[in-house]
Every structure is written in C-alpha cells, then in structure tokens.
Write a protein that holds these residues in place. Structure first.
Motif, short mmCIF file in Angstrom:
data_model
loop_
_atom_site.label_atom_id
_atom_site.label_comp_id
_atom_site.label_asym_id
_atom_site.label_seq_id
_atom_site.Cartn_x
_atom_site.Cartn_y
_atom_site.Cartn_z
N ILE A 46 0.85 -1.20 0.00
CA ILE A 46 0.00 0.00 0.00
C ILE A 46 0.88 1.24 0.00
N LYS A 47 0.72 2.06 -1.02
CA LYS A 47 1.47 3.32 -1.11
C LYS A 47 0.58 4.45 -0.58
N ASP A 48 1.21 5.58 -0.26
CA ASP A 48 0.45 6.75 0.22
C ASP A 48 -0.68 7.09 -0.75
N THR A 49 -0.42 6.97 -2.02
CA THR A 49 -1.41 7.33 -3.04
C THR A 49 -2.58 6.36 -3.09
N ASP A 50 -2.44 5.19 -2.45
CA ASP A 50 -3.53 4.19 -2.42
C ASP A 50 -4.52 4.46 -1.29
#
Length: 135
Positions: A46-50
């Motif tokens: 999970i990335k910040d943008t997700d």
C-alpha cells in the motif's frame, strides 16, 4: 524529557525511523512514529497514493496534533527535497507554532530553513546536538 516530532520524506521512512530510535535511546520521547504506519503499509503493498481521503486526513490530523503537542521539531531534509510535500507542510506548521526547530541535511533545499532554531549539515550532527542537551 522532551517530546520531539521528527519529520522527513515517507520514502525515507526507514532512515527517519532509525533516528527516532536513536532519540529514544537518549531518553527523549518521540511525539508520533508515523514511520511504522508507512513501513507497514509498504510491506502490504500500500502506497500513500492508495489511501482513501479519509485515511489521509486521519494521518494528517495525527501528525498535526503531534506537532502541536511536541516540545521540539526536527526535519530530516529529504535527500531529494522534491520527493516529499508533507514534511515541508509540517515544517511550516512548526515555524508558525514557534516550536524549537532543528533541521539537518542539505541546508540549501529551501529558504524557509532559515527560520530554524538550529541547522546541521548532517543528521548525525543534529543527533549529537540532542545528546548534548540530555539531562
């Protein structure tokens, strides 16, 4: 014991987290360890943008509250200053709240760094400064 908020790029969460542990070794309290969440999310892909808007707001609220409650603010200037937005917003908040601000890294990254109470060219030099004030 002082409470210190450490800011940095989420892409450098491991580095910032290592300095949080070192600050704790000096007997200081870390205001909020945001690096654990970032690293846990990355481990799960999970990335910040997700994150949802609500999740990002909750994280931002936790960071803002922690900066308000902290005695001191330390920005570990990102290796690539353009790689992060959040830590620069946090720096602005700390300046506005008249916190004791320590910055370390490339001091030419932003003219706003001139508002810092203490400036160091390396993170280790800044850390040594924290150790110097240990009671």
């Amino acid at each position: 014991m002082r409470t210190i908020y450490l800011a940095g790029a989420s892409s450098e969460a491991e580095l910032v987290g290592s300095y949080m542990r070192k600050i704790e070794d000096f007997g200081e309290e870390v205001a909020y360890d945001w690096t654990r969440l970032v690293l846990a999310n990355l481990a799960n892909g999970i990335k910040d943008t997700d994150l949802t808007n609500r999740q990002r707001r909750c994280i931002a609220d936790d960071c803002v509250d922690s900066i308000r409650e902290a005695d001191q603010f330390w920005l570990l200037i990102p290796e690539d200053p353009k790689s992060s937005i959040g830590c620069w917003v946090e720096l602005g908040l700390a300046i506005e709240l008249d916190k004791h601000v320590t910055v370390s890294g490339d001091l030419s990254a932003s003219p706003f760094l001139e508002h810092a109470s203490e400036m160091f060219t390396t993170h280790d030099r800044a850390l040594a400064g924290f150790g110097r004030w240990r009671c």
